[in-house]
Scaffold this motif. Structure first.
Motif, PDB file in Angstrom:
ATOM      1  N   TRP A   1       3.754   8.544  -2.023  1.00 22.23           N
ATOM      2  CA  TRP A   1       3.598   9.725  -2.889  1.00 22.23           C
ATOM      3  C   TRP A   1       2.621  10.714  -2.273  1.00 22.23           C
ATOM      4  CZ3 TRP A   1       7.602   8.534  -5.350  1.00 22.23           C
ATOM      5  CH2 TRP A   1       7.826   7.243  -5.818  1.00 22.23           C
TER       6      TRP A   1
ATOM      7  N   LYS B   1      -3.976   3.821  -2.724  1.00 26.46           N
ATOM      8  CA  LYS B   1      -4.086   3.874  -1.260  1.00 26.46           C
ATOM      9  C   LYS B   1      -3.688   5.244  -0.743  1.00 26.46           C
ATOM     10  CE  LYS B   1      -5.232  -0.376  -0.927  1.00 26.46           C
ATOM     11  NZ  LYS B   1      -6.606  -0.684  -0.536  1.00 26.46           N
TER      12      LYS B   1
ATOM     13  N   LEU C   1       3.269   1.968  -1.697  1.00 30.12           N
ATOM     14  CA  LEU C   1       3.674   2.423  -3.037  1.00 30.12           C
ATOM     15  C   LEU C   1       2.495   2.432  -4.011  1.00 30.12           C
ATOM     16  CD1 LEU C   1       7.049   0.490  -3.344  1.00 30.12           C
ATOM     17  CD2 LEU C   1       6.767   2.943  -3.027  1.00 30.12           C
ATOM     18  N   ASP C   2       1.308   2.099  -3.492  1.00 29.98           N
ATOM     19  CA  ASP C   2       0.132   1.955  -4.344  1.00 29.98           C
ATOM     20  C   ASP C   2      -0.643   3.275  -4.404  1.00 29.98           C
ATOM     21  OD1 ASP C   2      -2.169   1.270  -5.619  1.00 29.98           O
ATOM     22  OD2 ASP C   2      -2.590  -0.503  -4.392  1.00 29.98           O
ATOM     23  N   LEU C   3      -0.726   3.832  -5.598  1.00 29.24           N
ATOM     24  CA  LEU C   3      -1.400   5.133  -5.734  1.00 29.24           C
ATOM     25  C   LEU C   3      -2.893   5.064  -5.407  1.00 29.24           C
ATOM     26  CD1 LEU C   3       0.131   6.781  -8.938  1.00 29.24           C
ATOM     27  CD2 LEU C   3       0.154   7.692  -6.627  1.00 29.24           C
TER      28      LEU C   3
ATOM     29  N   SER D   1       0.839  -1.212   0.000  1.00 25.69           N
ATOM     30  CA  SER D   1       0.000   0.000   0.000  1.00 25.69           C
ATOM     31  C   SER D   1       0.860   1.243   0.000  1.00 25.69           C
ATOM     32  CB  SER D   1      -0.894   0.039   1.248  1.00 25.69           C
ATOM     33  OG  SER D   1      -1.754  -1.047   1.257  1.00 25.69           O
TER      34      SER D   1
ATOM     35  N   SER E   1      -0.097   5.879   0.490  1.00 27.67           N
ATOM     36  CA  SER E   1       1.021   5.739  -0.440  1.00 27.67           C
ATOM     37  C   SER E   1       2.062   6.826  -0.131  1.00 27.67           C
ATOM     38  CB  SER E   1       0.484   5.899  -1.870  1.00 27.67           C
ATOM     39  OG  SER E   1       1.442   6.472  -2.694  1.00 27.67           O
TER      40      SER E   1
END
Lengths: 456, 333
Positions: free
Chosen positions: B30, B25, B21-23, B19, B28
């Motif tokens: 980011w 989530k 690195l999962d956009l 999660s 994330s």
């Protein structure tokens, strides 16, 4: 600069050497025979001819004839399909001209098929279907809703061709200790162990050797023996189509057919992986494959197995849509008090195709996860018949037992669910005859299976 | 047996970890970083070169290493394992949507046939979906506070003494199942209706595979809602969009802040339900429920709500019995 030019030249020559046709020279070390080609899959093409011929005789309901093409290995069997037509002559007319002593049944999947009453093995199911077809008129059983021509053909393609290629040659036979590449496949053959293993898998796919230079539409027309594509089919220009290397059979035809209708690329994806894998084996020049080479070969095998499975699932998806459309037609005709016999015949035919392809997915020992149980339950053991009945089991004598299955028209909802299940489970792209209005694409976007419990 | 269990355990934990690195989530990396960037710009614009200091609580070790914060992470991972067993992984949505899609057609709903382009249908569907989804989240949240039996479970989320982006996972598993059912209802109805009205044209407007509004919401600091960084959108925007400061008011222990700002994206629902309060950058708040649960770990957060829920049911039954007895007594001559 010189180095750059040299590397460019090497790159160009390498790409020029890459095979565009399934034709490969002899690499077996120590071979002193006269053969110049190491490609051989006559036995597989013989089985394609057996399957095509079996489909022809299944429509006549003659059990002895059906067994001739299903389980017999006798000499002198005539090829009933494909046969020469005006403008499309074929080279062979006897099975023995392709390969002698071959049958379909012994190569069929011997694991359990859960989607048919009684949980038969793949081999038992083929025999049961032939026995049952022999008791009908022209392979059609309107009482239980079975079109045996379709059931036998679609299931046999999966249980024999798909199973042997994916479950056998492209799986266990790729291991290092199985038919190594530094030995002849058998004493006296011009090909190595791994070359022949790969060729046998390719033969079962059923594509013409020059498949990469053909469009999907041309492949379809070759199977249909359209004289307009004869020149393309007759790759060596000898005036006849050689069934061994110039005809399109079975799943190669279905892959091309899906591609021709939907613009997908299943046929060429599979074909390219076969050619690339075979090139890799040839490039080993008769030496045993290294672990790295076998790993790469297995990657090509995985591409083939995945796309092949998708082709079968695409076909099932398409016929689920046809079954849905047939039910709509039946409802309209019934409302107008018209004659539903023709619409019902189509309904049974399309259901046979759907069921045959769905059963084929089960017939290669691959784990389908939830999809297998889902397909079995949603499609059932027969279509829902007039009187809202459906086959639910076999009785003690092997007869079909029917029970109430709810309104016949409600079976349409099952077809929607079948299409969603297939699209989601096998990542389908073409989705012909889609009756879900594009539901699976939206579901994918919604990422419906999110698991985290998130507050706001 | 043990081996397959361990494999499953590791796979689930790895998926949870992914999660970050999962956009799709909120947690994330980011979005965690974009929230800092967004807040930095706003604070610099409002408070000049010292504005960045308001961001310090976002990275405070005291906050991140506190017991409350550790419980957030513990609940995230433990819930993940439990919900993997409780919630069916695949096809539930597909089956519901298929059923409803078929049902609407049987009821006579047919394609509108307006000849709209797929782009317009996408915009319309995305708009309607976002509105329906946001309202359903608001209403579920409102119910979680107003219905005593549901509050017993939702108190888990409010027991956080400090807020970090991972407080978003501070949830009781029962509440997790409720959220799943909410999403199932909204998606099933919206998708099935639109598929009938606009066959083969329905899709969501996405950026990098994420719903456009979710992407913007997350990029523009959604993680600040659960953080000790106080950022208001200003009185005008807060009438329409819920700011981080407004959500922090929702977590406040101050009685005046109870049952305020239930919204997620839009503030209009709170205004309609008279639960809206504006936030401001200068607000200082305390968080938690003021009950023992605030200082327990994962097990306490799973167990205490069950006991509280049982109490609510017991009291409800006892009250009904008393009322019934009273009514029967009155009727006796």
């Amino acid at each position: 600069m010189k180095k750059t030019l040299l590397s460019l030249l090497v790159a160009c020559s390498t790409s020029a050497m890459a095979a565009q046709s399934y034709e490969f020279g002899v690499t077996l070390q120590g071979y002193d025979g006269s053969a110049t080609s190491s490609v051989s899959y006559g036995g597989q093409i013989a089985r394609h001819a057996l399957h095509n011929s079996l489909k022809k005789v299944a429509g006549k309901g003659d059990q002895a004839q059906m067994n001739t093409y299903l389980s017999s290995t006798e000499a002198g069997r005539v090829i009933l399909d494909p046969v020469s037509k005006d403008g499309f002559p074929v080279k062979q007319s006897k099975i023995d001209e392709l390969s002698s002593g071959k049958d379909l049944l012994s190569s069929a999947y011997d694991g359990v098929i859960t989607g048919w009453p009684g949980n038969p093995t793949g081999q038992e199911l083929l025999e049961q279907l032939v026995d049952a077809a022999a008791k009908t008129k022209a392979g059609y059983d309107p009482v239980n809703g079975y079109d045996y021509v379709q059931l036998i053909s679609k299931f046999a393609m999966g249980a024999v061709f798909y199973n042997k290629a994916v479950n056998h040659y492209l799986e266990e036979k790729l291991e290092a200790d199985q038919h190594p590449n530094n030995e002849a496949y058998k004493p006296g053959t011009a090909y190595t162990g791994k070359e022949h293993v790969w060729d046998e898998a390719f033969g079962y796919f059923g594509a013409p050797a020059n498949g990469l230079s053909l469009s999907a539409k041309e492949v379809v027309q070759i199977t249909k023996q359209n004289p307009e594509v004869f020149a393309k089919a007759d790759a060596n220009g000898d005036g006849v189509v050689d069934l061994k290397s110039e005809m399109a059979f079975a799943h190669a035809y279905y892959a091309a057919s899906v591609d021709a209708s939907a613009g997908t690329n299943y046929f060429h994806t599979i074909m390219q992986a076969f050619v690339d894998g075979r090139q890799l084996i040839s490039d080993a020049k008769g030496k045993a494959l290294t672990d790295a080479q076998r790993t790469e070969l297995k990657e090509y095998a995985a591409v083939i197995a995945t796309a092949w499975q998708q082709v079968i699932a695409e076909a099932a998806f398409k016929y689920a849509g046809s079954v849905y459309a047939d039910l709509e037609k039946i409802a309209v005709i019934e409302e107008a008090h018209g004659d539903v016999s023709k619409a019902y015949r189509n309904y049974v035919k399309h259901w046979g195709e759907l069921k045959g392809f769905a059963l084929a997915l089960e017939a290669a020992g691959r784990d389908l996860g939830n999809a297998q149980a889902g397909l079995d339950r949603l499609i059932g053991f027969s279509p829902v018949l007039f009187g809202d009945a459906q086959v639910v089991a076999l009785d003690g004598k092997g007869g079909f037992v029917q029970a109430n299955a709810g309104p016949m028209q409600e079976y349409k909802l099952n077809m929607i669910k079948v299409q969603n299940l297939l699209a989601q489970s096998f990542a389908l792209e073409a989705k012909l005859n889609d009756k879900t209005a594009g539901m699976s694409d939206v579901l994918e976007q919604l990422n419906a299976a999110a698991q985290s419990a998130e507050n706001d | 047996m043990l081996e397959s269990y361990l494999t499953w355990l590791m796979e689930e934990l790895a998926t949870a970890g992914s999660s970050l690195l999962d956009l799709r989530k909120r947690v994330s990396l980011w979005y965690l970083l974009s929230a800092v960037g967004f807040a930095f710009v706003v604070f610099y614009w409002r408070y000049g070169k010292h504005g960045w200091q308001r961001l310090l609580p976002y990275v405070s070790p005291k906050v991140w290493l506190s017991r409350s914060s550790r419980t957030d992470v513990g609940l995230w991972l433990c819930n993940r394992l439990l919900l993997a067993l409780l919630i069916p992984k695949t096809l539930t949505h597909a089956l519901w949507i298929s059923g409803l899609y078929y049902y609407w057609q049987k009821q006579g709903l047919t394609p509108l046939g307006l000849g709209w382009s797929t782009t317009w249908v996408m915009v319309l569907f995305t708009f309607c979906y976002v509105i329906a989804d946001d309202f359903s989240r608001f209403f579920t949240h409102w119910c979680l506070h107003k219905v005593p039996m549901l509050w017993a479970f939702h108190q888990v989320h409010h027991s956080a003494l400090v807020l970090t982006p991972f407080t978003v996972f501070r949830t009781h598993p029962v509440e997790g199942v409720l959220f799943f059912m909410r999403s199932l209802c909204v998606q099933s109805v919206m998708v099935s209706v639109f598929l009938v009205l606009f066959p083969n044209q329905v899709s969501l407007w996405q950026i990098y595979g994420v719903l456009v509004t979710t992407f913007l919401f997350n990029v523009l600091g959604a993680n600040l809602r659960h953080s000790m960084v106080v950022l208001s959108y200003g009185p005008r925007i807060e009438k329409w969009l819920i700011s981080p400061a407004q959500h922090q008011i929702h977590h406040s222990t101050d009685v005046a802040h109870y049952d305020r700002n239930f919204g997620v994206l839009l503030a209009i629902w709170d205004r309609l339900f008279k639960t809206w309060l504006p936030g401001n950058d200068q607000q200082t708040l305390k968080f938690g429920t003021g009950r023992a649960i605030d200082r327990t770990g994962v097990i306490g957060h799973w167990w205490i709500p069950m006991m509280d829920c049982a109490d609510v049911i017991r009291h409800g039954v006892a009250k009904r019995c008393r009322n019934l007895k009273k009514r029967l007594t009155i009727r006796e001559p």
